[in-house]
Design an enzyme around this catalytic site. Structure first.
Site, PDB file in Angstrom:
ATOM      1  N   HIS A 146       0.811  -1.211   0.000  1.00  0.00           N
ATOM      2  CA  HIS A 146       0.000   0.000   0.000  1.00  0.00           C
ATOM      3  C   HIS A 146       0.849   1.267   0.000  1.00  0.00           C
ATOM      4  CE1 HIS A 146      -3.841  -2.153   1.685  1.00  0.00           C
ATOM      5  NE2 HIS A 146      -3.392  -2.675   0.557  1.00  0.00           N
TER       6      HIS A 146
ATOM      7  N   ARG B  44      -7.100   2.515   2.477  1.00  0.00           N
ATOM      8  CA  ARG B  44      -7.379   1.107   2.821  1.00  0.00           C
ATOM      9  C   ARG B  44      -6.986   0.760   4.248  1.00  0.00           C
ATOM     10  NH1 ARG B  44      -4.068  -0.668  -2.462  1.00  0.00           N
ATOM     11  NH2 ARG B  44      -2.908   1.146  -1.695  1.00  0.00           N
TER      12      ARG B  44
END
Length: 555
Positions: free
Chosen positions: A58, A217
Protein backbone atom coordinates in the site's frame (compact mmCIF):
# COMPACT_ATOMS: atom_id res chain seq x y z
CA UNK A 1 -32.25 -14.05 -12.37
CA UNK A 2 -30.52 -11.45 -14.53
CA UNK A 3 -28.93 -12.64 -17.77
CA UNK A 4 -25.96 -11.38 -19.71
CA UNK A 5 -26.55 -8.96 -22.55
CA UNK A 6 -25.91 -10.05 -26.16
CA UNK A 7 -22.78 -7.85 -26.27
CA UNK A 8 -21.46 -9.51 -23.12
CA UNK A 9 -22.09 -12.98 -24.53
CA UNK A 10 -20.34 -12.04 -27.78
CA UNK A 11 -17.26 -10.72 -25.97
CA UNK A 12 -17.04 -13.88 -23.90
CA UNK A 13 -16.97 -15.97 -27.11
CA UNK A 14 -13.81 -14.28 -28.35
CA UNK A 15 -11.09 -16.89 -28.79
CA UNK A 16 -7.51 -16.27 -27.69
CA UNK A 17 -4.87 -18.67 -29.03
CA UNK A 18 -7.84 -20.70 -30.37
CA UNK A 19 -9.42 -21.15 -26.92
CA UNK A 20 -12.11 -19.35 -24.94
CA UNK A 21 -10.94 -17.89 -21.65
CA UNK A 22 -12.67 -19.64 -18.74
CA UNK A 23 -14.90 -17.80 -16.28
CA UNK A 24 -12.66 -16.53 -13.48
CA UNK A 25 -15.14 -17.66 -10.82
CA UNK A 26 -15.12 -21.17 -12.28
CA UNK A 27 -11.32 -21.24 -12.09
CA UNK A 28 -11.47 -19.93 -8.53
CA UNK A 29 -13.94 -22.64 -7.51
CA UNK A 30 -11.89 -25.45 -9.00
CA UNK A 31 -8.26 -24.35 -8.51
CA UNK A 32 -8.13 -21.99 -5.53
CA UNK A 33 -10.79 -23.51 -3.30
CA UNK A 34 -9.81 -24.81 0.14
CA UNK A 35 -11.49 -25.25 3.49
CA UNK A 36 -10.30 -23.83 6.78
CA UNK A 37 -9.62 -27.37 7.92
CA UNK A 38 -7.40 -27.91 4.87
CA UNK A 39 -5.09 -24.98 5.64
CA UNK A 40 -1.40 -25.76 6.05
CA UNK A 41 0.54 -23.46 8.38
CA UNK A 42 3.99 -22.26 7.41
CA UNK A 43 6.67 -24.04 9.40
CA UNK A 44 9.10 -21.14 9.07
CA UNK A 45 7.42 -17.74 8.64
CA UNK A 46 5.07 -15.78 10.89
CA UNK A 47 1.81 -14.13 9.96
CA UNK A 48 3.55 -10.76 10.27
CA UNK A 49 5.30 -11.50 6.97
CA UNK A 50 1.90 -11.64 5.25
CA UNK A 51 0.56 -8.36 6.60
CA UNK A 52 3.85 -6.46 6.47
CA UNK A 53 3.83 -7.25 2.76
CA UNK A 54 0.33 -5.82 2.42
CA UNK A 55 1.26 -2.74 4.47
CA UNK A 56 4.20 -2.00 2.18
CA UNK A 57 2.31 -2.86 -0.98
CA UNK A 58 0.00 0.00 0.00
CA UNK A 59 3.07 2.25 0.07
CA UNK A 60 3.78 1.79 -3.63
CA UNK A 61 0.56 0.70 -5.37
CA UNK A 62 -3.06 1.75 -5.41
CA UNK A 63 -4.99 1.15 -8.61
CA UNK A 64 -7.62 3.85 -8.87
CA UNK A 65 -11.13 2.57 -9.53
CA UNK A 66 -13.42 4.05 -12.14
CA UNK A 67 -14.77 7.37 -10.80
CA UNK A 68 -18.22 6.24 -11.87
CA UNK A 69 -19.87 2.92 -11.05
CA UNK A 70 -22.64 3.51 -13.59
CA UNK A 71 -22.55 2.41 -17.19
CA UNK A 72 -21.53 5.25 -19.48
CA UNK A 73 -23.89 4.05 -22.23
CA UNK A 74 -27.13 3.27 -20.38
CA UNK A 75 -26.73 4.46 -16.78
CA UNK A 76 -26.96 1.01 -15.18
CA UNK A 77 -25.48 0.76 -11.68
CA UNK A 78 -22.50 -1.63 -11.65
CA UNK A 79 -23.34 -2.92 -8.16
CA UNK A 80 -26.90 -3.74 -9.14
CA UNK A 81 -26.64 -5.01 -12.69
CA UNK A 82 -25.03 -8.10 -14.23
CA UNK A 83 -24.81 -6.48 -17.65
CA UNK A 84 -21.31 -5.95 -18.96
CA UNK A 85 -21.26 -2.29 -20.00
CA UNK A 86 -18.21 -0.10 -19.41
CA UNK A 87 -17.16 0.43 -16.61
CA UNK A 88 -19.17 -2.56 -15.30
CA UNK A 89 -17.27 -5.85 -15.59
CA UNK A 90 -19.47 -8.29 -13.63
CA UNK A 91 -17.98 -11.65 -12.73
CA UNK A 92 -20.45 -14.32 -13.94
CA UNK A 93 -21.36 -17.03 -11.46
CA UNK A 94 -21.29 -20.41 -13.23
CA UNK A 95 -23.97 -23.08 -12.86
CA UNK A 96 -23.75 -25.26 -9.71
CA UNK A 97 -21.76 -22.53 -7.94
CA UNK A 98 -22.30 -22.60 -4.16
CA UNK A 99 -23.22 -18.91 -4.32
CA UNK A 100 -26.29 -19.47 -6.53
CA UNK A 101 -28.87 -20.77 -4.04
CA UNK A 102 -28.57 -17.61 -1.92
CA UNK A 103 -27.82 -15.19 -4.76
CA UNK A 104 -30.64 -13.97 -6.97
CA UNK A 105 -28.10 -12.26 -9.24
CA UNK A 106 -25.96 -14.27 -11.61
CA UNK A 107 -22.75 -12.33 -10.98
CA UNK A 108 -20.36 -10.84 -8.47
CA UNK A 109 -20.49 -7.11 -9.12
CA UNK A 110 -17.25 -5.44 -10.20
CA UNK A 111 -16.09 -2.46 -12.24
CA UNK A 112 -13.02 -1.47 -14.21
CA UNK A 113 -9.93 0.36 -13.05
CA UNK A 114 -9.86 4.02 -14.06
CA UNK A 115 -7.99 4.85 -17.28
CA UNK A 116 -5.26 7.43 -17.55
CA UNK A 117 -6.82 10.49 -19.18
CA UNK A 118 -6.59 10.22 -22.95
CA UNK A 119 -6.09 6.44 -23.01
CA UNK A 120 -8.62 3.81 -24.02
CA UNK A 121 -12.02 5.20 -24.96
CA UNK A 122 -11.32 8.31 -22.88
CA UNK A 123 -9.28 9.46 -25.90
CA UNK A 124 -12.60 10.55 -27.40
CA UNK A 125 -12.75 13.27 -24.73
CA UNK A 126 -9.56 14.75 -26.14
CA UNK A 127 -10.56 14.55 -29.79
CA UNK A 128 -8.55 11.41 -30.47
CA UNK A 129 -9.21 7.81 -31.44
CA UNK A 130 -9.40 4.94 -28.92
CA UNK A 131 -5.97 3.63 -28.04
CA UNK A 132 -4.28 1.34 -25.54
CA UNK A 133 -5.87 1.79 -22.11
CA UNK A 134 -3.48 2.51 -19.25
CA UNK A 135 -4.27 2.38 -15.52
CA UNK A 136 -3.41 4.83 -12.75
CA UNK A 137 -1.20 4.28 -9.73
CA UNK A 138 -2.56 6.64 -7.07
CA UNK A 139 0.49 6.19 -4.82
CA UNK A 140 4.05 7.44 -5.13
CA UNK A 141 6.12 4.54 -6.40
CA UNK A 142 8.92 5.16 -3.90
CA UNK A 143 9.38 3.26 -0.66
CA UNK A 144 8.70 6.26 1.57
CA UNK A 145 5.77 5.23 3.83
CA UNK A 146 3.29 7.26 1.77
CA UNK A 147 0.60 4.96 3.17
CA UNK A 148 1.29 6.68 6.52
CA UNK A 149 1.89 10.23 5.28
CA UNK A 150 -0.25 10.49 2.14
CA UNK A 151 0.67 10.85 -1.52
CA UNK A 152 -1.06 14.21 -2.03
CA UNK A 153 -0.09 17.50 -0.39
CA UNK A 154 -3.61 18.23 0.87
CA UNK A 155 -3.97 14.88 2.65
CA UNK A 156 -0.41 14.99 4.01
CA UNK A 157 -1.10 18.40 5.51
CA UNK A 158 -4.42 17.27 6.99
CA UNK A 159 -2.73 14.29 8.68
CA UNK A 160 -0.37 16.60 10.60
CA UNK A 161 -1.00 18.08 14.03
CA UNK A 162 -0.51 21.73 13.19
CA UNK A 163 -1.87 22.99 16.52
CA UNK A 164 1.43 22.17 18.18
CA UNK A 165 4.91 22.97 16.94
CA UNK A 166 6.19 19.47 17.59
CA UNK A 167 6.18 18.02 14.07
CA UNK A 168 3.60 15.44 15.14
CA UNK A 169 1.00 13.49 13.20
CA UNK A 170 -2.64 14.02 14.12
CA UNK A 171 -4.05 11.43 16.58
CA UNK A 172 -7.47 10.42 17.84
CA UNK A 173 -8.90 12.93 20.30
CA UNK A 174 -11.71 10.69 21.57
CA UNK A 175 -10.08 7.34 22.33
CA UNK A 176 -6.76 5.96 23.56
CA UNK A 177 -5.31 2.46 23.47
CA UNK A 178 -4.18 1.77 27.04
CA UNK A 179 -2.87 5.34 27.15
CA UNK A 180 -1.26 5.15 23.70
CA UNK A 181 -2.22 7.05 20.57
CA UNK A 182 -4.73 5.85 18.00
CA UNK A 183 -5.21 7.00 14.43
CA UNK A 184 -7.61 9.90 13.90
CA UNK A 185 -11.10 9.21 12.61
CA UNK A 186 -12.00 9.90 8.99
CA UNK A 187 -14.15 13.05 8.99
CA UNK A 188 -16.25 11.84 6.06
CA UNK A 189 -19.70 10.64 7.05
CA UNK A 190 -19.46 7.17 5.52
CA UNK A 191 -20.83 3.90 6.88
CA UNK A 192 -18.06 1.64 5.57
CA UNK A 193 -16.74 0.86 9.06
CA UNK A 194 -20.10 0.83 10.85
CA UNK A 195 -19.98 -2.97 11.04
CA UNK A 196 -20.28 -3.61 14.78
CA UNK A 197 -24.05 -3.96 14.85
CA UNK A 198 -24.04 -6.09 11.69
CA UNK A 199 -21.33 -8.45 12.94
CA UNK A 200 -22.51 -8.76 16.56
CA UNK A 201 -26.26 -8.48 15.86
CA UNK A 202 -26.39 -6.00 18.73
CA UNK A 203 -28.58 -3.12 17.59
CA UNK A 204 -27.44 -0.97 20.52
CA UNK A 205 -23.68 -1.46 20.02
CA UNK A 206 -21.71 1.76 19.69
CA UNK A 207 -20.14 2.34 16.28
CA UNK A 208 -17.00 4.27 15.35
CA UNK A 209 -15.97 5.74 11.98
CA UNK A 210 -13.10 4.47 9.86
CA UNK A 211 -9.62 5.56 10.87
CA UNK A 212 -7.76 7.99 8.64
CA UNK A 213 -4.23 7.51 7.28
CA UNK A 214 -2.19 8.24 4.18
CA UNK A 215 -3.91 5.33 2.40
CA UNK A 216 -7.67 4.89 2.29
CA UNK A 217 -7.38 1.11 2.82
CA UNK A 218 -6.17 1.56 6.41
CA UNK A 219 -9.31 -0.03 7.90
CA UNK A 220 -9.41 -2.97 5.49
CA UNK A 221 -8.41 -5.44 8.22
CA UNK A 222 -7.37 -5.26 11.86
CA UNK A 223 -3.70 -6.15 11.35
CA UNK A 224 -3.24 -3.54 8.65
CA UNK A 225 -4.83 -0.96 10.97
CA UNK A 226 -2.53 -2.08 13.80
CA UNK A 227 0.60 -1.63 11.67
CA UNK A 228 -0.57 1.83 10.60
CA UNK A 229 -1.13 2.70 14.26
CA UNK A 230 2.32 1.45 15.28
CA UNK A 231 4.10 3.50 12.63
CA UNK A 232 2.05 6.61 13.44
CA UNK A 233 3.23 6.27 17.04
CA UNK A 234 6.81 5.76 15.92
CA UNK A 235 6.73 9.01 13.92
CA UNK A 236 5.49 10.91 16.96
CA UNK A 237 8.03 9.20 19.21
CA UNK A 238 10.85 10.20 16.87
CA UNK A 239 9.58 13.78 16.61
CA UNK A 240 9.49 14.09 20.41
CA UNK A 241 13.00 12.64 20.75
CA UNK A 242 14.35 14.95 18.07
CA UNK A 243 12.73 17.90 19.89
CA UNK A 244 14.63 16.98 23.05
CA UNK A 245 17.83 16.65 21.04
CA UNK A 246 17.34 19.89 19.11
CA UNK A 247 15.02 22.19 21.14
CA UNK A 248 15.52 24.97 18.60
CA UNK A 249 13.99 22.97 15.70
CA UNK A 250 10.56 24.16 14.61
CA UNK A 251 7.61 21.87 13.85
CA UNK A 252 8.31 21.72 10.12
CA UNK A 253 11.90 20.60 10.63
CA UNK A 254 10.87 18.02 13.23
CA UNK A 255 8.15 16.60 10.98
CA UNK A 256 10.39 16.37 7.90
CA UNK A 257 13.34 14.85 9.79
CA UNK A 258 11.13 12.25 11.52
CA UNK A 259 9.45 11.43 8.22
CA UNK A 260 12.83 11.10 6.52
CA UNK A 261 13.98 8.60 9.16
CA UNK A 262 10.73 6.67 8.81
CA UNK A 263 11.21 6.43 5.04
CA UNK A 264 14.66 4.99 5.62
CA UNK A 265 13.18 2.47 8.05
CA UNK A 266 10.91 0.99 5.42
CA UNK A 267 13.74 0.74 2.89
CA UNK A 268 15.97 -1.06 5.41
CA UNK A 269 13.24 -3.41 6.61
CA UNK A 270 12.09 -4.34 3.11
CA UNK A 271 15.52 -5.03 1.58
CA UNK A 272 17.35 -6.42 4.59
CA UNK A 273 14.56 -8.27 6.40
CA UNK A 274 11.48 -8.88 4.22
CA UNK A 275 12.65 -9.62 0.67
CA UNK A 276 15.11 -12.41 1.63
CA UNK A 277 12.20 -14.33 3.16
CA UNK A 278 10.10 -13.89 0.02
CA UNK A 279 12.68 -14.21 -2.75
CA UNK A 280 15.16 -16.43 -0.95
CA UNK A 281 18.50 -15.25 0.37
CA UNK A 282 20.40 -16.46 -2.72
CA UNK A 283 18.30 -14.46 -5.16
CA UNK A 284 18.53 -11.33 -3.03
CA UNK A 285 22.30 -11.70 -2.87
CA UNK A 286 22.81 -12.38 -6.59
CA UNK A 287 20.06 -10.24 -8.16
CA UNK A 288 19.67 -7.33 -5.71
CA UNK A 289 22.97 -7.33 -3.88
CA UNK A 290 24.46 -4.15 -2.49
CA UNK A 291 23.14 -0.71 -3.32
CA UNK A 292 24.46 0.16 -6.83
CA UNK A 293 23.94 3.93 -6.52
CA UNK A 294 21.35 6.29 -7.92
CA UNK A 295 20.77 6.23 -11.67
CA UNK A 296 18.59 9.08 -13.03
CA UNK A 297 17.91 6.99 -16.15
CA UNK A 298 16.17 4.24 -14.17
CA UNK A 299 12.36 4.54 -14.10
CA UNK A 300 11.12 3.57 -10.62
CA UNK A 301 7.44 3.52 -11.66
CA UNK A 302 5.40 0.51 -10.64
CA UNK A 303 4.91 -2.07 -13.39
CA UNK A 304 1.31 -3.03 -14.07
CA UNK A 305 2.17 -6.73 -13.74
CA UNK A 306 3.74 -6.12 -10.32
CA UNK A 307 0.74 -4.27 -8.91
CA UNK A 308 -1.91 -6.42 -10.56
CA UNK A 309 -0.35 -9.87 -10.22
CA UNK A 310 3.12 -10.50 -8.80
CA UNK A 311 2.85 -8.64 -5.48
CA UNK A 312 -0.55 -10.22 -4.85
CA UNK A 313 1.04 -13.57 -3.99
CA UNK A 314 0.43 -12.78 -0.31
CA UNK A 315 -3.28 -13.45 -0.71
CA UNK A 316 -2.41 -17.14 -0.55
CA UNK A 317 -0.63 -16.75 2.83
CA UNK A 318 -3.57 -15.33 4.81
CA UNK A 319 -4.93 -17.44 7.66
CA UNK A 320 -8.70 -17.76 8.18
CA UNK A 321 -8.30 -16.51 11.78
CA UNK A 322 -6.59 -13.39 13.11
CA UNK A 323 -4.89 -14.44 16.35
CA UNK A 324 -5.18 -12.27 19.47
CA UNK A 325 -2.82 -13.24 22.27
CA UNK A 326 -2.37 -12.14 25.88
CA UNK A 327 0.86 -11.08 27.62
CA UNK A 328 1.85 -14.78 27.91
CA UNK A 329 1.34 -15.30 24.17
CA UNK A 330 -1.68 -17.49 24.84
CA UNK A 331 -5.18 -17.12 23.41
CA UNK A 332 -6.64 -13.93 24.85
CA UNK A 333 -9.40 -14.90 27.29
CA UNK A 334 -11.28 -11.60 27.09
CA UNK A 335 -10.72 -10.85 23.40
CA UNK A 336 -10.24 -14.18 21.58
CA UNK A 337 -8.98 -14.59 18.04
CA UNK A 338 -11.23 -13.19 15.31
CA UNK A 339 -12.43 -14.99 12.17
CA UNK A 340 -10.91 -13.04 9.29
CA UNK A 341 -14.25 -12.33 7.63
CA UNK A 342 -15.34 -10.55 10.82
CA UNK A 343 -12.17 -8.41 10.87
CA UNK A 344 -12.74 -6.41 7.67
CA UNK A 345 -13.53 -2.73 8.21
CA UNK A 346 -13.91 -3.27 11.95
CA UNK A 347 -11.89 -0.50 13.69
CA UNK A 348 -14.32 -0.72 16.62
CA UNK A 349 -12.55 -3.95 17.63
CA UNK A 350 -9.37 -1.95 18.27
CA UNK A 351 -11.24 0.78 20.16
CA UNK A 352 -13.39 -1.52 22.30
CA UNK A 353 -11.54 -4.87 22.29
CA UNK A 354 -8.10 -4.41 23.76
CA UNK A 355 -6.28 -2.24 21.24
CA UNK A 356 -3.46 -3.36 18.94
CA UNK A 357 -1.26 -5.28 21.41
CA UNK A 358 -3.15 -8.62 21.23
CA UNK A 359 -3.14 -8.42 17.43
CA UNK A 360 0.57 -7.60 17.10
CA UNK A 361 1.40 -10.41 19.54
CA UNK A 362 -0.72 -12.70 17.41
CA UNK A 363 1.01 -12.05 14.09
CA UNK A 364 4.56 -12.25 15.49
CA UNK A 365 3.89 -15.48 17.40
CA UNK A 366 1.66 -17.43 15.01
CA UNK A 367 2.50 -18.82 11.55
CA UNK A 368 1.40 -17.60 8.16
CA UNK A 369 -0.64 -19.86 5.95
CA UNK A 370 1.50 -21.88 3.54
CA UNK A 371 0.51 -21.61 -0.11
CA UNK A 372 -0.01 -25.26 -1.03
CA UNK A 373 -0.99 -26.16 -4.60
CA UNK A 374 -4.20 -27.93 -3.57
CA UNK A 375 -5.06 -25.58 -0.68
CA UNK A 376 -4.62 -22.07 -2.03
CA UNK A 377 -7.11 -19.44 -0.81
CA UNK A 378 -9.18 -19.45 2.36
CA UNK A 379 -12.95 -18.98 2.23
CA UNK A 380 -12.75 -15.69 4.14
CA UNK A 381 -11.16 -14.20 0.98
CA UNK A 382 -12.87 -16.35 -1.64
CA UNK A 383 -16.44 -16.47 -0.33
CA UNK A 384 -16.80 -13.87 2.43
CA UNK A 385 -14.60 -10.92 1.45
CA UNK A 386 -16.13 -7.68 2.79
CA UNK A 387 -19.30 -9.61 3.61
CA UNK A 388 -20.58 -6.98 6.04
CA UNK A 389 -20.04 -3.97 3.79
CA UNK A 390 -21.17 -5.33 0.41
CA UNK A 391 -24.50 -6.40 -1.04
CA UNK A 392 -22.75 -9.59 -2.10
CA UNK A 393 -19.39 -10.74 -0.70
CA UNK A 394 -16.47 -10.64 -3.11
CA UNK A 395 -14.09 -13.37 -4.26
CA UNK A 396 -10.52 -12.09 -4.15
CA UNK A 397 -9.17 -14.80 -6.44
CA UNK A 398 -11.76 -14.01 -9.11
CA UNK A 399 -11.12 -10.28 -8.70
CA UNK A 400 -7.36 -10.74 -9.18
CA UNK A 401 -7.87 -12.59 -12.46
CA UNK A 402 -10.62 -10.26 -13.65
CA UNK A 403 -8.44 -7.23 -12.92
CA UNK A 404 -5.53 -8.76 -14.83
CA UNK A 405 -7.81 -9.18 -17.85
CA UNK A 406 -9.20 -5.65 -17.43
CA UNK A 407 -5.61 -4.32 -17.46
CA UNK A 408 -4.76 -6.34 -20.55
CA UNK A 409 -1.93 -8.27 -18.92
CA UNK A 410 -0.42 -10.85 -21.28
CA UNK A 411 -0.78 -14.51 -20.30
CA UNK A 412 1.43 -16.80 -18.27
CA UNK A 413 3.90 -17.88 -20.97
CA UNK A 414 4.49 -14.34 -22.22
CA UNK A 415 5.78 -13.37 -18.77
CA UNK A 416 7.83 -16.55 -18.40
CA UNK A 417 9.48 -15.64 -21.69
CA UNK A 418 10.06 -12.09 -20.45
CA UNK A 419 11.92 -13.53 -17.45
CA UNK A 420 13.98 -15.94 -19.54
CA UNK A 421 12.14 -18.99 -18.21
CA UNK A 422 10.87 -21.94 -20.23
CA UNK A 423 7.46 -21.59 -21.88
CA UNK A 424 5.55 -24.87 -21.51
CA UNK A 425 3.55 -25.72 -24.62
CA UNK A 426 1.76 -28.90 -23.54
CA UNK A 427 0.71 -30.83 -20.46
CA UNK A 428 3.98 -32.72 -20.08
CA UNK A 429 5.99 -29.50 -20.10
CA UNK A 430 3.53 -27.79 -17.72
CA UNK A 431 3.78 -30.76 -15.35
CA UNK A 432 7.54 -30.30 -15.34
CA UNK A 433 7.21 -26.61 -14.40
CA UNK A 434 4.53 -27.15 -11.74
CA UNK A 435 5.81 -30.52 -10.50
CA UNK A 436 2.14 -31.46 -10.22
CA UNK A 437 0.33 -33.62 -12.79
CA UNK A 438 -3.17 -33.07 -11.39
CA UNK A 439 -2.84 -29.28 -11.27
CA UNK A 440 -1.40 -29.11 -14.79
CA UNK A 441 -4.29 -31.23 -16.07
CA UNK A 442 -6.86 -29.01 -14.34
CA UNK A 443 -5.33 -25.82 -15.70
CA UNK A 444 -5.34 -27.11 -19.27
CA UNK A 445 -8.89 -28.38 -18.82
CA UNK A 446 -9.96 -24.77 -18.23
CA UNK A 447 -7.50 -22.79 -20.36
CA UNK A 448 -6.71 -25.18 -23.22
CA UNK A 449 -3.16 -23.84 -23.51
CA UNK A 450 -0.56 -22.63 -20.98
CA UNK A 451 -0.36 -19.40 -22.99
CA UNK A 452 -3.80 -18.35 -21.73
CA UNK A 453 -3.37 -19.01 -18.00
CA UNK A 454 -4.02 -15.82 -16.08
CA UNK A 455 -0.63 -14.50 -14.95
CA UNK A 456 -1.60 -14.17 -11.28
CA UNK A 457 -2.89 -17.74 -11.17
CA UNK A 458 0.13 -19.14 -13.01
CA UNK A 459 2.48 -17.41 -10.62
CA UNK A 460 0.85 -18.62 -7.42
CA UNK A 461 0.51 -22.16 -8.83
CA UNK A 462 4.25 -22.73 -9.29
CA UNK A 463 6.49 -24.20 -6.56
CA UNK A 464 8.62 -21.81 -4.49
CA UNK A 465 12.17 -20.73 -5.22
CA UNK A 466 14.66 -22.17 -2.67
CA UNK A 467 14.23 -20.46 0.70
CA UNK A 468 11.46 -18.18 -0.59
CA UNK A 469 7.69 -17.98 -0.74
CA UNK A 470 7.16 -17.09 -4.38
CA UNK A 471 7.76 -19.00 -7.60
CA UNK A 472 10.57 -18.30 -10.11
CA UNK A 473 8.26 -16.16 -12.28
CA UNK A 474 7.08 -13.86 -9.49
CA UNK A 475 10.57 -13.83 -7.98
CA UNK A 476 11.81 -12.41 -11.29
CA UNK A 477 9.06 -9.78 -11.56
CA UNK A 478 9.33 -8.69 -7.92
CA UNK A 479 13.12 -8.50 -8.08
CA UNK A 480 13.06 -6.36 -11.23
CA UNK A 481 10.59 -3.96 -9.60
CA UNK A 482 12.59 -3.54 -6.40
CA UNK A 483 15.79 -3.06 -8.39
CA UNK A 484 14.16 -0.09 -10.11
CA UNK A 485 12.53 1.23 -6.94
CA UNK A 486 15.93 1.47 -5.27
CA UNK A 487 18.14 2.58 -8.12
CA UNK A 488 15.69 5.17 -9.48
CA UNK A 489 15.09 6.87 -6.12
CA UNK A 490 17.18 10.02 -5.77
CA UNK A 491 16.35 10.15 -2.04
CA UNK A 492 17.22 6.52 -1.28
CA UNK A 493 18.71 6.45 2.21
CA UNK A 494 22.05 5.02 1.00
CA UNK A 495 22.54 7.65 -1.69
CA UNK A 496 25.41 9.92 -0.53
CA UNK A 497 24.14 13.31 0.59
CA UNK A 498 20.70 12.10 1.71
CA UNK A 499 21.95 11.22 5.20
CA UNK A 500 25.35 11.80 6.77
CA UNK A 501 27.66 8.78 7.10
CA UNK A 502 26.96 8.65 10.85
CA UNK A 503 23.22 8.72 10.24
CA UNK A 504 23.45 5.96 7.62
CA UNK A 505 25.41 3.83 10.08
CA UNK A 506 22.74 4.36 12.73
CA UNK A 507 19.93 3.52 10.30
CA UNK A 508 21.62 0.28 9.27
CA UNK A 509 21.01 -0.94 12.83
CA UNK A 510 17.31 0.02 12.90
CA UNK A 511 15.10 -2.98 13.59
CA UNK A 512 11.43 -3.84 13.61
CA UNK A 513 11.46 -5.50 17.07
CA UNK A 514 12.51 -2.18 18.60
CA UNK A 515 9.64 -0.37 16.87
CA UNK A 516 7.21 -2.95 18.25
CA UNK A 517 8.65 -2.54 21.75
CA UNK A 518 8.66 1.26 21.67
CA UNK A 519 5.09 1.63 20.44
CA UNK A 520 3.10 -1.11 22.17
CA UNK A 521 2.86 -2.63 25.63
CA UNK A 522 4.64 -5.75 24.39
CA UNK A 523 7.74 -6.55 26.48
CA UNK A 524 9.31 -9.40 24.50
CA UNK A 525 9.45 -10.28 20.81
CA UNK A 526 11.06 -12.90 18.55
CA UNK A 527 14.55 -11.93 17.45
CA UNK A 528 13.26 -11.98 13.85
CA UNK A 529 9.51 -11.29 14.00
CA UNK A 530 9.10 -12.55 10.41
CA UNK A 531 10.20 -16.04 11.53
CA UNK A 532 8.26 -18.21 13.92
CA UNK A 533 9.79 -18.74 17.34
CA UNK A 534 12.39 -21.51 17.47
CA UNK A 535 15.76 -22.33 19.01
CA UNK A 536 17.33 -20.30 16.20
CA UNK A 537 14.84 -17.46 16.64
CA UNK A 538 14.30 -17.06 20.38
CA UNK A 539 12.06 -14.56 22.13
CA UNK A 540 14.12 -11.68 23.51
CA UNK A 541 13.26 -9.02 26.07
CA UNK A 542 12.65 -5.51 24.80
CA UNK A 543 15.19 -4.10 27.25
CA UNK A 544 17.90 -6.08 25.45
CA UNK A 545 17.10 -4.73 21.96
CA UNK A 546 19.26 -1.92 20.58
CA UNK A 547 17.53 1.43 20.03
CA UNK A 548 18.16 3.76 17.12
CA UNK A 549 20.99 6.10 18.12
CA UNK A 550 19.75 9.60 17.31
CA UNK A 551 23.00 11.28 18.37
CA UNK A 552 23.92 11.66 14.72
CA UNK A 553 20.92 13.99 14.29
CA UNK A 554 22.04 16.42 17.00
CA UNK A 555 22.66 19.78 15.36
Amino acid sequence: MMTASPSQKASEKKRINNFLLPLVRQVSNNILNTTDAGVFSDSQYSLLLTFFGQFNDHDVTFTAASPSIRSFSNGLNCVESCEKSDPCIPIPIPPSDPRLPSNKDSCIHAFRSAPVCGTGYSAYNFGGEPNKREQINARTAFLDLSQVYGSEDQLALFLRDLKSDGGLLRVNTKYKDNGRELLPFDPLNANMCATRRRITSNSNAKEVPCFLAGDSRVAENLILTSLHTMFLREHNRLARQLKKLNPHWDGETLYQEARKIMGAYTQVFMFRDYLPHILGADMVRTQLGCYPGYDPNVDPSIANVFATAAFRFGHLTVQPLLPRLDANNKEHSQFPSVPLFKAFFAPWRIVFEGGIDPLIRGVINRPAKLNVQNHMMVDALRERLFQFVRKLALDLGSLNMQRGRDHGLPGYNAWRGFCGLSQPKNQAELVQVLNNTELASKLLQFYGTPDNIDIWLGGVAEPFVPGGRVDPLFACLITKQFQRLRQGDRLWHENPGVFTPRQRAALSNANLPRIICDNTGITSVPSDPFNIVSNNNPIILCKDIQSLNLAAWKE
